[in-house]
Design a protein around this motif. Structure first.
Motif, PDB file in Angstrom:
ATOM      1  N   ASP A 119      43.342 -69.708 -18.592  1.00  0.00           N
ATOM      2  CA  ASP A 119      42.591 -68.972 -17.576  1.00  0.00           C
ATOM      3  C   ASP A 119      42.269 -67.565 -18.068  1.00  0.00           C
ATOM      4  O   ASP A 119      42.653 -66.561 -17.474  1.00  0.00           O
ATOM      5  CB  ASP A 119      43.385 -68.911 -16.270  1.00  0.00           C
ATOM      6  N   GLY A 120      41.592 -67.492 -19.190  1.00  0.00           N
ATOM      7  CA  GLY A 120      41.232 -66.192 -19.744  1.00  0.00           C
ATOM      8  C   GLY A 120      42.349 -65.512 -20.504  1.00  0.00           C
ATOM      9  O   GLY A 120      42.305 -64.304 -20.725  1.00  0.00           O
ATOM     10  N   VAL A 121      43.370 -66.242 -20.918  1.00  0.00           N
ATOM     11  CA  VAL A 121      44.487 -65.666 -21.672  1.00  0.00           C
ATOM     12  C   VAL A 121      43.985 -65.194 -23.028  1.00  0.00           C
ATOM     13  O   VAL A 121      43.315 -65.939 -23.747  1.00  0.00           O
ATOM     14  CB  VAL A 121      45.615 -66.701 -21.835  1.00  0.00           C
ATOM     15  N   ARG A 122      44.317 -63.961 -23.389  1.00  0.00           N
ATOM     16  CA  ARG A 122      43.797 -63.348 -24.607  1.00  0.00           C
ATOM     17  C   ARG A 122      44.939 -63.178 -25.617  1.00  0.00           C
ATOM     18  O   ARG A 122      45.767 -62.273 -25.495  1.00  0.00           O
ATOM     19  CB  ARG A 122      43.156 -62.000 -24.288  1.00  0.00           C
ATOM     20  N   SER A 123      44.966 -64.066 -26.605  1.00  0.00           N
ATOM     21  CA  SER A 123      45.959 -64.012 -27.672  1.00  0.00           C
ATOM     22  C   SER A 123      45.328 -63.387 -28.910  1.00  0.00           C
ATOM     23  O   SER A 123      44.110 -63.216 -28.979  1.00  0.00           O
ATOM     24  CB  SER A 123      46.483 -65.414 -27.970  1.00  0.00           C
ATOM     25  N   LEU A 124      46.159 -63.056 -29.883  1.00  0.00           N
ATOM     26  CA  LEU A 124      45.694 -62.330 -31.062  1.00  0.00           C
ATOM     27  C   LEU A 124      46.002 -63.116 -32.331  1.00  0.00           C
ATOM     28  O   LEU A 124      47.096 -63.677 -32.483  1.00  0.00           O
ATOM     29  CB  LEU A 124      46.372 -60.957 -31.147  1.00  0.00           C
ATOM     30  N   LEU A 125      45.050 -63.129 -33.254  1.00  0.00           N
ATOM     31  CA  LEU A 125      45.229 -63.744 -34.559  1.00  0.00           C
ATOM     32  C   LEU A 125      44.737 -62.753 -35.608  1.00  0.00           C
ATOM     33  O   LEU A 125      43.557 -62.379 -35.622  1.00  0.00           O
ATOM     34  CB  LEU A 125      44.458 -65.057 -34.657  1.00  0.00           C
ATOM     35  N   TYR A 126      45.642 -62.301 -36.477  1.00  0.00           N
ATOM     36  CA  TYR A 126      45.327 -61.347 -37.540  1.00  0.00           C
ATOM     37  C   TYR A 126      45.327 -62.096 -38.879  1.00  0.00           C
ATOM     38  O   TYR A 126      46.137 -62.991 -39.100  1.00  0.00           O
ATOM     39  CB  TYR A 126      46.376 -60.251 -37.637  1.00  0.00           C
ATOM     40  N   ARG A 127      44.448 -61.655 -39.782  1.00  0.00           N
ATOM     41  CA  ARG A 127      44.463 -62.194 -41.151  1.00  0.00           C
ATOM     42  C   ARG A 127      44.549 -61.036 -42.135  1.00  0.00           C
ATOM     43  O   ARG A 127      43.722 -60.118 -42.127  1.00  0.00           O
ATOM     44  CB  ARG A 127      43.204 -63.008 -41.444  1.00  0.00           C
ATOM     45  N   TRP A 128      45.578 -61.115 -42.994  1.00  0.00           N
ATOM     46  CA  TRP A 128      45.795 -60.137 -44.057  1.00  0.00           C
ATOM     47  C   TRP A 128      45.469 -60.837 -45.373  1.00  0.00           C
ATOM     48  O   TRP A 128      46.181 -61.748 -45.789  1.00  0.00           O
ATOM     49  CB  TRP A 128      47.250 -59.675 -44.029  1.00  0.00           C
ATOM     50  N   ALA A 129      44.378 -60.448 -46.010  1.00  0.00           N
ATOM     51  CA  ALA A 129      43.911 -61.137 -47.213  1.00  0.00           C
ATOM     52  C   ALA A 129      44.885 -60.919 -48.357  1.00  0.00           C
ATOM     53  O   ALA A 129      45.283 -59.778 -48.654  1.00  0.00           O
ATOM     54  CB  ALA A 129      42.526 -60.641 -47.600  1.00  0.00           C
ATOM     55  N   GLY A 130      45.266 -62.006 -49.017  1.00  0.00           N
ATOM     56  CA  GLY A 130      46.184 -61.930 -50.142  1.00  0.00           C
ATOM     57  C   GLY A 130      45.467 -61.980 -51.475  1.00  0.00           C
ATOM     58  O   GLY A 130      44.251 -62.154 -51.551  1.00  0.00           O
ATOM     59  N   ARG A 131      46.264 -61.865 -52.540  1.00  0.00           N
ATOM     60  CA  ARG A 131      45.685 -61.844 -53.884  1.00  0.00           C
ATOM     61  C   ARG A 131      45.171 -63.217 -54.300  1.00  0.00           C
ATOM     62  O   ARG A 131      44.184 -63.334 -55.012  1.00  0.00           O
ATOM     63  CB  ARG A 131      46.739 -61.348 -54.886  1.00  0.00           C
ATOM     64  N   LEU A 176      53.203 -65.662 -39.504  1.00  0.00           N
ATOM     65  CA  LEU A 176      54.301 -65.042 -38.758  1.00  0.00           C
ATOM     66  C   LEU A 176      53.898 -65.008 -37.292  1.00  0.00           C
ATOM     67  O   LEU A 176      52.832 -64.513 -36.943  1.00  0.00           O
ATOM     68  CB  LEU A 176      54.572 -63.629 -39.273  1.00  0.00           C
ATOM     69  N   MET A 177      54.773 -65.510 -36.422  1.00  0.00           N
ATOM     70  CA  MET A 177      54.438 -65.665 -35.008  1.00  0.00           C
ATOM     71  C   MET A 177      55.328 -64.801 -34.118  1.00  0.00           C
ATOM     72  O   MET A 177      56.446 -64.442 -34.473  1.00  0.00           O
ATOM     73  CB  MET A 177      54.608 -67.122 -34.582  1.00  0.00           C
ATOM     74  N   ALA A 178      54.806 -64.505 -32.939  1.00  0.00           N
ATOM     75  CA  ALA A 178      55.568 -63.885 -31.851  1.00  0.00           C
ATOM     76  C   ALA A 178      54.727 -64.086 -30.600  1.00  0.00           C
ATOM     77  O   ALA A 178      53.600 -64.588 -30.665  1.00  0.00           O
ATOM     78  CB  ALA A 178      55.826 -62.405 -32.110  1.00  0.00           C
ATOM     79  N   HIS A 179      55.260 -63.699 -29.442  1.00  0.00           N
ATOM     80  CA  HIS A 179      54.428 -63.773 -28.238  1.00  0.00           C
ATOM     81  C   HIS A 179      54.492 -62.477 -27.451  1.00  0.00           C
ATOM     82  O   HIS A 179      55.488 -61.741 -27.492  1.00  0.00           O
ATOM     83  CB  HIS A 179      54.768 -64.986 -27.370  1.00  0.00           C
ATOM     84  N   LEU A 180      53.404 -62.212 -26.733  1.00  0.00           N
ATOM     85  CA  LEU A 180      53.218 -60.935 -26.048  1.00  0.00           C
ATOM     86  C   LEU A 180      53.760 -60.952 -24.626  1.00  0.00           C
ATOM     87  O   LEU A 180      54.038 -59.895 -24.057  1.00  0.00           O
ATOM     88  CB  LEU A 180      51.716 -60.597 -25.988  1.00  0.00           C
ATOM     89  N   ASP A 181      53.883 -62.120 -24.029  1.00  0.00           N
ATOM     90  CA  ASP A 181      54.256 -62.214 -22.619  1.00  0.00           C
ATOM     91  C   ASP A 181      55.769 -62.272 -22.444  1.00  0.00           C
ATOM     92  O   ASP A 181      56.516 -62.591 -23.386  1.00  0.00           O
ATOM     93  CB  ASP A 181      53.601 -63.430 -21.975  1.00  0.00           C
ATOM     94  N   VAL A 182      56.212 -61.969 -21.230  1.00  0.00           N
ATOM     95  CA  VAL A 182      57.634 -61.988 -20.891  1.00  0.00           C
ATOM     96  C   VAL A 182      57.812 -62.686 -19.547  1.00  0.00           C
ATOM     97  O   VAL A 182      56.859 -62.847 -18.783  1.00  0.00           O
ATOM     98  CB  VAL A 182      58.225 -60.558 -20.818  1.00  0.00           C
ATOM     99  N   PHE A 230      49.938 -64.097 -32.417  1.00  0.00           N
ATOM    100  CA  PHE A 230      50.663 -63.561 -31.268  1.00  0.00           C
ATOM    101  C   PHE A 230      50.080 -64.172 -29.984  1.00  0.00           C
ATOM    102  O   PHE A 230      49.035 -63.743 -29.484  1.00  0.00           O
ATOM    103  CB  PHE A 230      50.549 -62.036 -31.216  1.00  0.00           C
ATOM    104  N   GLY A 231      50.755 -65.196 -29.466  1.00  0.00           N
ATOM    105  CA  GLY A 231      50.309 -65.843 -28.246  1.00  0.00           C
ATOM    106  C   GLY A 231      50.594 -64.988 -27.024  1.00  0.00           C
ATOM    107  O   GLY A 231      51.562 -64.219 -26.997  1.00  0.00           O
ATOM    108  N   GLY A 290      54.316 -69.492 -20.332  1.00  0.00           N
ATOM    109  CA  GLY A 290      53.575 -70.235 -19.322  1.00  0.00           C
ATOM    110  C   GLY A 290      52.852 -71.456 -19.843  1.00  0.00           C
ATOM    111  O   GLY A 290      51.953 -71.974 -19.178  1.00  0.00           O
ATOM    112  N   GLY A 291      53.166 -71.920 -21.046  1.00  0.00           N
ATOM    113  CA  GLY A 291      52.542 -73.148 -21.526  1.00  0.00           C
ATOM    114  C   GLY A 291      52.058 -73.121 -22.953  1.00  0.00           C
ATOM    115  O   GLY A 291      51.926 -74.158 -23.590  1.00  0.00           O
ATOM    116  N   GLY A 292      51.707 -71.940 -23.488  1.00  0.00           N
ATOM    117  CA  GLY A 292      51.355 -71.861 -24.890  1.00  0.00           C
ATOM    118  C   GLY A 292      49.921 -72.195 -25.242  1.00  0.00           C
ATOM    119  O   GLY A 292      49.640 -72.648 -26.353  1.00  0.00           O
ATOM    120  N   THR A 293      48.963 -71.944 -24.319  1.00  0.00           N
ATOM    121  CA  THR A 293      47.572 -72.223 -24.673  1.00  0.00           C
ATOM    122  C   THR A 293      47.092 -71.310 -25.805  1.00  0.00           C
ATOM    123  O   THR A 293      46.221 -71.698 -26.581  1.00  0.00           O
ATOM    124  CB  THR A 293      46.638 -72.062 -23.460  1.00  0.00           C
ATOM    125  N   GLY A 294      47.668 -70.098 -25.886  1.00  0.00           N
ATOM    126  CA  GLY A 294      47.297 -69.199 -26.975  1.00  0.00           C
ATOM    127  C   GLY A 294      47.688 -69.753 -28.329  1.00  0.00           C
ATOM    128  O   GLY A 294      46.907 -69.689 -29.297  1.00  0.00           O
TER     129      GLY A 294
END
Length: 474
Positions: free
Chosen positions: A81-93, A102-108, A168-169, A174-178
């Protein structure tokens, strides 16, 4: 705090890095944003919808970790329902190498101030070497130590050997849609991670009787989850003349038939590996006992089951009645009633087999057994290759006294969605946690030691420094 990781490769003259000052206050600021379920009245600010807090949280991260947000590609994944998760990319050699995630979640989960909290749960208080508040362990503390390590390495000019994704979901609780959206995005790009690391185990003391010292429990598998509804109907009527079996009593009988022995006990491979590695560290007769249990898994399963509690949950599928409905007045027999069961499926079980066993044990055609939601247990990640060895090395740097062992995670995490698609998924938060602290996760007085945040940063920094490409082994 004395642990350090080596200087970044390819940075001439760089001294060994140490954790940046201020991690406690940065985490405290995260705690002060109550990123709980939308509109929850216990979110900490009754005038602001908690979903808006979750949407605003990325802006705080950008302020606290400017280099991460300047130099990594950042993508917002909108799900549910509009949940905004984050995905970062760090370019390697090595762009051809499979990446690290590497994972974590933002909600509590929600929390309300009251007895049992040293400080209000969303005040983010730093006191006496601790950070107090909801999310300090689950999961903003582990989130912080990932970002601390990446920010520190970026400041030193480091580039990882492989691509590194930070996932980062925003709705793990609440279910893990992120997390599901992140998996879908990686699959769209044809990416198969070399290693995925999420929350899960921790550094604990004396995890089993007779085992002293610190042990780093790295989850290599995760139990499945099921919510099952038992429903019964009857003719209802006046409570002054009840029939032999009402809807409520029929359900009570069904629940009573679902005792601890509903599902057989057996030693999963993750538990067997844990016992084999811990047996040499055990004291006195426990050492011999654990070796016997490894050699005789059927006996070991029965012993763990007899111990009850967490040991029993390691070796069997568990079932617990958690919610019940039915009845509208004290003198009216309800025409229908229901009970919700929470099950955690051991490796080797499946939703289909579990439902069949529940129906056989209930043995009542007038009690409907219906799956509400669920997922099968995860696969088991390897422990005999360079990936688990890398995790062990990082633990050895951050927590030198800890023995690293695999274990079976009994709670549900976002990692389960990654493990359905990718082969090497591990669950470990590099923080030492006492039994009292672990009880604070989803409970009262959640808190993390500042020194452990610094050690957690060292763990992730070591992981990134030692990360090898196929062309340049560690």
């Amino acid at each position: 705090m004395t642990a350090t990781a080596d200087a970044p490769a390819g940075v001439p003259g760089a001294a060994p890095l140490t954790p940046r000052p201020g991690v406690a206050e940065r985490l405290a600021r995260m705690v002060r944003v109550p990123t709980v379920a939308a509109g929850d009245p216990t979110s900490g600010d009754p005038t602001e919808d908690a979903f808006d807090q979750r949407a605003a949280f990325p802006a705080l991260l950008a302020e606290l970790y400017p280099l991460v947000h300047e130099r990594l590609d950042v993508e917002t994944l909108v799900s549910g329902d509009g949940v905004r998760s984050l995905l970062y990319r760090w370019a390697g050699r090595d762009q051809a190498a499979d990446p690290l995630v590497l994972m974590a979640h933002l909600d509590v989960v929600p929390a309300a101030a009251g007895d049992g909290w040293t400080y209000p749960p969303f005040d983010g208080v730093v006191a006496d070497g601790w950070v107090y508040g909801r999310g300090s362990l689950d999961d903003k503390g582990p989130l912080a130590v990932v970002l601390e390590a990446v920010e520190n390495l970026l400041a030193a000019g480091f580039t990882p050997a492989r691509d590194v994704y930070l996932s980062f979901g925003a709705d793990e609780e609440g279910g893990g849609t992120g997390a599901q959206a992140a998996v879908a995005r990686l699959q769209e790009r044809g990416v198969t991670p070399w290693l995925v690391l999420d929350e899960g185990g921790a550094v604990v003391t004396a995890p089993l009787p007779g085992v002293a010292g610190q042990v780093a429990l790295v989850g290599v598998a995760e139990k499945g989850f099921a919510a099952v509804e038992l429903a019964a109907r009857s003719d209802g009527g006046h409570a002054s003349a009840p029939p032999p079996l009402t809807a409520v009593s029929r359900l009570s009988r069904a629940v009573d038939r679902l005792g601890p022995r509903t599902f057989p006990a057996r030693i999963p491979s993750a538990v067997a590996q844990m016992l084999a590695l811990l047996a040499p560290t055990a004291r006195g007769p426990w050492r011999a006992l654990y070796r016997v249990l490894v050699a005789a898994p059927r006996l070991g399963a029965q012993l763990f089951a007899a111990l009850g509690g967490e040991p029993a949950a390691m070796v069997r599928t568990t079932v617990a009645a958690t919610m019940q409905t039915g009845g509208t007045a004290v003198n009216v027999l309800p025409p229908s009633a229901s009970v919700t069961l929470n099950l955690r499926l051991a490796p080797g079980d499946s939703l289909d087999r579990v439902l069949a066993r529940l129906r056989a044990r209930v043995a009542d055609p007038l009690v409907d057994v219906r799956l509400v939601q669920g997922n099968d247990p995860s696969p088991t990640s390897p422990t005999d290759d360079e990936r688990f060895a890398l995790l062990t090395e990082a633990v050895r740097t951050s927590h030198p006294d800890a023995v690293t062992v695999p274990y079976l995670m009994m709670a549900a995490s976002d990692a389960r969605y990654f493990h359905r698609a990718f082969p090497a998924v591990y669950r470990f938060a590099p923080l030492a946690m006492s039994a009292a602290q672990r009880a604070g996760i989803h409970g009262l007085d959640e808190r993390v030691e500042v020194a452990e945040l610094e050690r957690g940063e060292v763990f992730h920094r070591t992981l990134l420094l030692r990360l090898a490409s196929p062309a340049s082994p560690a």
